[in-house]
Design an enzyme around this catalytic site. Structure first.
Site, PDB file in Angstrom:
ATOM      1  N   ASP A  92      61.682  49.316  16.401  1.00 52.79           N
ATOM      2  CA  ASP A  92      61.075  49.111  17.719  1.00 52.79           C
ATOM      3  C   ASP A  92      59.625  48.692  17.498  1.00 52.79           C
ATOM      4  O   ASP A  92      59.109  48.740  16.373  1.00 52.79           O
ATOM      5  CB  ASP A  92      61.204  50.386  18.565  1.00 52.79           C
ATOM      6  CG  ASP A  92      61.125  50.100  20.071  1.00 52.79           C
ATOM      7  OD1 ASP A  92      60.780  48.953  20.443  1.00 52.79           O
ATOM      8  OD2 ASP A  92      61.381  51.019  20.864  1.00 52.79           O
ATOM      9  N   ASP A 127      57.792  44.288  24.547  1.00 47.96           N
ATOM     10  CA  ASP A 127      58.175  44.158  25.957  1.00 47.96           C
ATOM     11  C   ASP A 127      57.393  45.173  26.786  1.00 47.96           C
ATOM     12  O   ASP A 127      56.790  46.095  26.238  1.00 47.96           O
ATOM     13  CB  ASP A 127      59.689  44.400  26.109  1.00 47.96           C
ATOM     14  CG  ASP A 127      60.108  45.750  25.557  1.00 47.96           C
ATOM     15  OD1 ASP A 127      59.791  46.017  24.371  1.00 47.96           O
ATOM     16  OD2 ASP A 127      60.729  46.549  26.286  1.00 47.96           O
TER      17      ASP A 127
HETATM   18  N1  GUN Z   1      62.616  52.641  23.897  1.00 48.51           N
HETATM   19  C1  GUN Z   1      63.073  53.197  25.050  1.00 48.51           C
HETATM   20  N2  GUN Z   1      62.886  52.335  26.086  1.00 48.51           N
HETATM   21  C2  GUN Z   1      62.315  51.224  25.577  1.00 48.51           C
HETATM   22  C3  GUN Z   1      61.923  49.982  26.159  1.00 48.51           C
HETATM   23  O1  GUN Z   1      62.028  49.742  27.356  1.00 48.51           O
HETATM   24  N3  GUN Z   1      61.382  49.051  25.295  1.00 48.51           N
HETATM   25  C4  GUN Z   1      61.240  49.288  23.958  1.00 48.51           C
HETATM   26  N4  GUN Z   1      60.735  48.337  23.182  1.00 48.51           N
HETATM   27  N5  GUN Z   1      61.612  50.458  23.389  1.00 48.51           N
HETATM   28  C5  GUN Z   1      62.150  51.404  24.196  1.00 48.51           C
END
Ligand code: GUN
Ligand code: ZN
Length: 489
Positions: A92, A127
């Protein structure tokens, strides 16, 4: 592009698939669960995750980027060595930190470069996770920013690394659909549905389903869909039936730290358990009292192991259910665990038309388990089939057609919840359904709607034998349908 996700079987909108992750040189069976690994705080050694059934994990590249301790080893040795995991690794981007703290000190290109450098297999741009209930203006504005970053990602030289294209849109299904359409058009690889964590934390499963259904309408069938931050096994079946392929769980570790024990029916607290309602190795080997007596770190680790076993066990159950065509029976069972889950299932059934498109024409016997079964896509499909038939000009409908063999009219069976059963079709799916003897009124009302479909789409003179129909169903019958209360059983 887009040859990395292969679909093998459907049930409702749920599907079995294979996600090929080229940089890791692995194929991941979906639906899949990605345990969240915090490199600073490994509740379970990631080297052991394969024992639980994990083929892919997720970690946060922004946490690694910001840490003097793990940043260098990650750059030096790569994530797979750092975590001792040879499955696929998704990273992420720091969007969560952005949502929590308002700003982060990297942009999309920088954090994608970092993810590429540390050997991520599936990377994420930055995002904007717009929270539920934000006003439409804000949602629209933030969606534009997110879309610009997805386009930056689409231009990024990712090599073999796949890229996530998060879909936002808060609690507006039409905006979710638009965000999904725009994300899909970028040609990126995996489509996480974002910012659902606040919905899930508040048990807003109905709105979660509507958000997923909206996003699904904007995505192609070949799009792998990840439900970002969804890690409670209670809702996996529901989300899979709505079309989600990937899930990530931080819950297994976070809950364990608070002494919370996951089950497919909800969450228990270790302090309140006298017996473990579970067959996993952790629970089979000891009693709750014995686990309570262990040192904190050991207790947390064992609870986390149980939580993971339960989560992966539910994933296997879901995959087998899709194979057998009884995923909706599983969802219906899970829906009984909590009233808010029932809302989620009812919201799913409100999308019967969307569900029906990918639902197989034939499966194992349809089990009627509750009034919700009357709203399943198979019932709707049968009604659509009735609309295409030419019934006999003079038709008598009876729940026990044999009792009316001598009637002047042609006689067809009428079977709640489906409605009229044309001769010759009674041995075909879903009319081979297993039904309880004591049917509820919703089954009869659905059957009445089936009778109406036949009446409205043909010139047949239809008479329904009332051999004990509830008034609420008889009241629904169209004008032209006669009700015969005199025919003897
Ligand atoms: N982890 C939980 N929700 C989100 C999200 O909306 N975007 C991102 N990048 N990671 C997340
Ligand atoms: Zn257990």
């Amino acid at each position: 592009m887009r040859d990395h996700f292969e679909l093998q079987a459907y049930d409702a909108m749920g599907r079995l698939g294979e996600l090929t992750v080229p940089r890791a040189d692995v194929t991941v069976e979906t639906p899949a669960l990605l345990p969240v690994i915090n490199p600073h705080h490994e509740t379970i050694d990631p080297g052991r995750l394969a024992e639980f059934g994990a083929e892919i994990l997720i970690t946060n590249s922004y946490v690694i980027y910001g840490s003097d301790e793990v940043r260098e080893p990650a750059l030096e040795d790569g994530l797979h060595d750092l975590l001792d995991f040879d499955g696929a690794i998704m990273t992420d981007s720091g969007s969560f930190q952005l949502a929590e703290y308002g700003e982060i000190d990297v942009n999309t290109t920088e954090i994608l470069e970092f993810q590429r450098e540390i050997g991520s297999d599936i990377a994420t741009p930055v995002d904007i996770p717009t929270p539920p209930d934000a006003d439409r203006e804000q949602v629209g504005r933030e969606m534009e920013t997110t879309q610009a970053r997805l386009e930056t990602a689409a231009d990024f030289d990712a090599g073999e690394m796949l890229l996530n294209a998060p879909v936002q849109g808060a609690t507006y299904p039409d905006l979710r659909e638009q965000a999904a359409r725009d994300a899909y058009a970028t040609g990126l690889d995996v489509f996480p549905i974002g910012a659902v964590v606040p919905l899930l934390n508040d048990y807003r499963y109905g709105e979660m389903v509507d958000a997923v259904a909206g996003a699904k309408r904007g995505l192609g069938e070949d799009a792998p869909v990840h439900l970002f931050g969804a890690g409670h096994p209670m809702m996996f079946a529901l989300a899979v039936a709505a079309g989600c392929d990937l899930f990530d769980s931080a819950a297994y570790a976070l809950y364990a730290r608070d002494g919370r024990y996951l089950t497919v029916r909800g969450t228990e607290h270790l302090d309140e358990l006298e017996h473990f309602p579970c067959e996993c190795p952790v629970c089979s080997a000891r009693t709750p009292a014995e686990l309570r007596d262990r040192p904190t770190h050991e207790r947390t680790k064992l609870l986390a192991e149980h939580n993971l076993h339960v989560s992966f066990g539910e994933m296997r159950r879901i995959k087998q259910a899709i194979r057998q065509g009884n995923l909706l029976e599983l969802v219906e069972t899970r829906a009984r665990a909590h009233p808010t889950m029932l809302d989620g299932y009812r919201a799913l059934l409100d999308h019967a038309e969307q569900l029906e498109r990918t639902d197989p024409a034939s499966k194992d016997a349809f089990f009627y388990l509750s009034g919700e079964s009357a709203a399943r896509p198979e019932v709707r499909r049968h009604h659509d089939r009735l609309a295409r038939l030419s019934p006999p000009a003079d038709l008598l409908l009876a729940t026990d057609p044999d009792a009316h063999a001598g009637a002047d009219a042609d006689v067809w069976a009428v079977e709640p919840p489906f409605g009229p059963v044309p001769r010759g079709l009674d041995q075909t799916y879903p009319l081979t359904a297993e039904l309880p003897d004591r049917l509820d009124d919703r089954a009869y009302r659905a059957a009445a709607r089936g009778v109406n479909r036949l009446a409205e789409t043909s010139d047949a003179a239809i008479t329904l034998v009332d051999d004990g129909w509830p008034a609420s169903a008889l009241d629904l019958l169209a004008e032209g349908v006669d009700i015969d209360t005199t025919v003897e059983e």
